[in-house]
Design an enzyme around this catalytic site. Sequence first.
Site, PDB file in Angstrom:
ATOM      1  N   GLU A 285       0.838  -1.217   0.000  1.00 21.57           N
ATOM      2  CA  GLU A 285       0.000   0.000   0.000  1.00 21.57           C
ATOM      3  C   GLU A 285       0.864   1.253   0.000  1.00 21.57           C
ATOM      4  O   GLU A 285       0.868   2.013   0.974  1.00 21.57           O
ATOM      5  CB  GLU A 285      -0.885   0.016   1.256  1.00 21.57           C
ATOM      6  CG  GLU A 285      -2.018  -0.964   1.250  1.00 21.57           C
ATOM      7  CD  GLU A 285      -2.772  -1.000   2.575  1.00 21.57           C
ATOM      8  OE1 GLU A 285      -2.297  -0.427   3.571  1.00 21.57           O
ATOM      9  OE2 GLU A 285      -3.843  -1.610   2.610  1.00 21.57           O
ATOM     10  N   PRO A 286       1.617   1.512  -1.056  1.00 19.91           N
ATOM     11  CA  PRO A 286       2.465   2.698  -1.069  1.00 19.91           C
ATOM     12  C   PRO A 286       1.663   3.969  -1.337  1.00 19.91           C
ATOM     13  O   PRO A 286       0.758   3.968  -2.174  1.00 19.91           O
ATOM     14  CB  PRO A 286       3.426   2.426  -2.232  1.00 19.91           C
ATOM     15  CG  PRO A 286       2.674   1.502  -3.131  1.00 19.91           C
ATOM     16  CD  PRO A 286       1.693   0.737  -2.292  1.00 19.91           C
ATOM     17  N   TYR A 329       4.485  17.946  12.650  1.00 24.95           N
ATOM     18  CA  TYR A 329       5.528  17.059  13.185  1.00 24.95           C
ATOM     19  C   TYR A 329       6.928  17.428  12.676  1.00 24.95           C
ATOM     20  O   TYR A 329       7.729  16.561  12.346  1.00 24.95           O
ATOM     21  CB  TYR A 329       5.212  15.572  12.978  1.00 24.95           C
ATOM     22  CG  TYR A 329       4.561  15.160  11.666  1.00 24.95           C
ATOM     23  CD1 TYR A 329       5.258  15.213  10.467  1.00 24.95           C
ATOM     24  CD2 TYR A 329       3.259  14.685  11.648  1.00 24.95           C
ATOM     25  CE1 TYR A 329       4.678  14.793   9.287  1.00 24.95           C
ATOM     26  CE2 TYR A 329       2.651  14.266  10.465  1.00 24.95           C
ATOM     27  CZ  TYR A 329       3.373  14.326   9.290  1.00 24.95           C
ATOM     28  OH  TYR A 329       2.793  13.915   8.120  1.00 24.95           O
ATOM     29  N   CYS A 356      -2.208  32.863  11.355  1.00 27.65           N
ATOM     30  CA  CYS A 356      -2.013  33.492  12.669  1.00 27.65           C
ATOM     31  C   CYS A 356      -1.555  32.476  13.705  1.00 27.65           C
ATOM     32  O   CYS A 356      -2.260  32.199  14.686  1.00 27.65           O
ATOM     33  CB  CYS A 356      -3.301  34.170  13.091  1.00 27.65           C
ATOM     34  SG  CYS A 356      -3.685  35.509  11.999  1.00 27.65           S
ATOM     35  N   GLU A 357      -0.409  31.902  13.473  1.00 28.86           N
ATOM     36  CA  GLU A 357       0.221  30.947  14.386  1.00 28.86           C
ATOM     37  C   GLU A 357       1.719  31.157  14.237  1.00 28.86           C
ATOM     38  O   GLU A 357       2.226  31.147  13.106  1.00 28.86           O
ATOM     39  CB  GLU A 357      -0.064  29.498  13.947  1.00 28.86           C
ATOM     40  CG  GLU A 357      -1.469  29.024  14.068  1.00 28.86           C
ATOM     41  CD  GLU A 357      -1.833  28.557  15.464  1.00 28.86           C
ATOM     42  OE1 GLU A 357      -1.056  27.825  16.083  1.00 28.86           O
ATOM     43  OE2 GLU A 357      -2.911  28.978  15.934  1.00 28.86           O
ATOM     44  N   TYR A 385       0.517  14.149   1.265  1.00 23.11           N
ATOM     45  CA  TYR A 385       0.032  14.662   2.551  1.00 23.11           C
ATOM     46  C   TYR A 385       0.133  16.194   2.649  1.00 23.11           C
ATOM     47  O   TYR A 385       0.393  16.727   3.726  1.00 23.11           O
ATOM     48  CB  TYR A 385       0.777  13.977   3.715  1.00 23.11           C
ATOM     49  CG  TYR A 385       0.682  12.465   3.662  1.00 23.11           C
ATOM     50  CD1 TYR A 385      -0.506  11.819   3.958  1.00 23.11           C
ATOM     51  CD2 TYR A 385       1.769  11.681   3.275  1.00 23.11           C
ATOM     52  CE1 TYR A 385      -0.613  10.430   3.877  1.00 23.11           C
ATOM     53  CE2 TYR A 385       1.669  10.294   3.190  1.00 23.11           C
ATOM     54  CZ  TYR A 385       0.481   9.682   3.495  1.00 23.11           C
ATOM     55  OH  TYR A 385       0.366   8.312   3.411  1.00 23.11           O
TER      56      TYR A 385
END
Length: 432
Positions: A285-286, A329, A356-357, A385
């Site tokens: 499942e690549p 991450y 705004c972070e 992703y």
Amino acid sequence: MITEIKTNTLYFDGCNTVELAEEYGTPLYVMSETAIVERCREIRETFLSKYERTRAAYAAKAFLTLSMCKIIEREGLCMDVVSGGELYTAIKAGFPAEKIELNGNNKSVEELALAIDYGIGRIIVDGLDELKLIEEICREKGKKANILYRITPGVKSDSHDYIVTGKKDSKFGIPLDDEVIFPAVEQAVNSEHANFMGFHFHVGSQLHNNESHLKALETALKLIKDTKDRFNYVTPELNIGGGFGIRYTDADDKKPYSYFLDPMMERIEEFSRELNITRPEVVIEPGRSIVGEAGITLYTVGTIKDIKGIRKYVSVDGGMTDNIRPALYQAVYEGVIANKADEPKNELVTICGKCCESGDVLIRDAKTAEPERGDILAIFSTGAYNYTMASNYNKNPLPATVLVKDGKSEIIVKRQDYEHMTANEVIPEYLK
Ligand SMILES: Cc1ncc(COP(=O)(O)O)c(C=O)c1O
């Protein structure tokens, strides 16, 4: 070469990226069809054609659009989906239902019913009560589903904790304690409404080392043997997941598919000979490895803030809304100023987004040419992703996506507009 520099400008799959930014606007996801096809070809040549009775199911969560479904179908792969929305997208694109496999740790009754109605190829059962739900739905509809059990192999992979999925303390998969797994296997073996095909594991993502795959494989093989010994049942299939790493930066030691798959296939064949059983059909499942390096994102540089002796912030017109991975991450990326691609990279800058972070940073400490407002910045390896994890935070519209190939470009996802973003919103009467 997918990426080239000509006349100080970055080209991607034959397209001038500065012209792409002008024509389609920024931020812009750019996907190279040539690169996607090349990875599919590698899978066919080094796995599907090399070993009989194998399948590759593209993990749609990495990048999914209707056009991507068409490419995956044309390239002869199956599709792994994890939600009703992904399943719907594949079916809407005309993807053959029998080549679709449904994963997911909390599938709803509606999602399972949709999958069973469409007649998809496999359902990967991820929890102890899921088979019961499937059986009820199948009984009602007079159908039978092909199922596998996703197991938690209890291995720790060498990747960020958020993308490690095989360790025992995980929300994914069925734990392997005897009193848990064997009653579950017995239920599957004896099920009237499900064909029990075997086991599935997925150890994690962005891996450059095959150790955890091989360890998980041993666990799965032992389970196949135990299933045969205890229930006199030989499972016909084994799904060994995805997780094959790609190159984001020089620190990534990317390996060919064969580095992971050859030793696993050798071991599965040896095991089958020892047990005197037909070697199970093997499925991979690549996701990331098919599309990750096939994508770049183009941005326009806006505000530049030079805090003397501390840091130079270069803000672009996207950010964590189109690429959450650095904020989520600490994923690391490389980029280049596309209209100054050949110029010396003497500037040390932090590329940040417009959200705004303070954590909305795309690349910390990038070496670039002298940045100026209006420059086009390209960030590499954003094909996996990014688009699929994008959000409307700060009511920023989702970028457009173009598919490029040999110097030609086609829009495959239109840029979202403000109207579309508010289309589902309703004002109750009393607030009007
Ligand atoms: C069950 C399953 N299969 C396949 C994948 C794809 O992994 P990758 O994109 O690393 O190949 C994932 C990713 O999370 C997954 O959870």
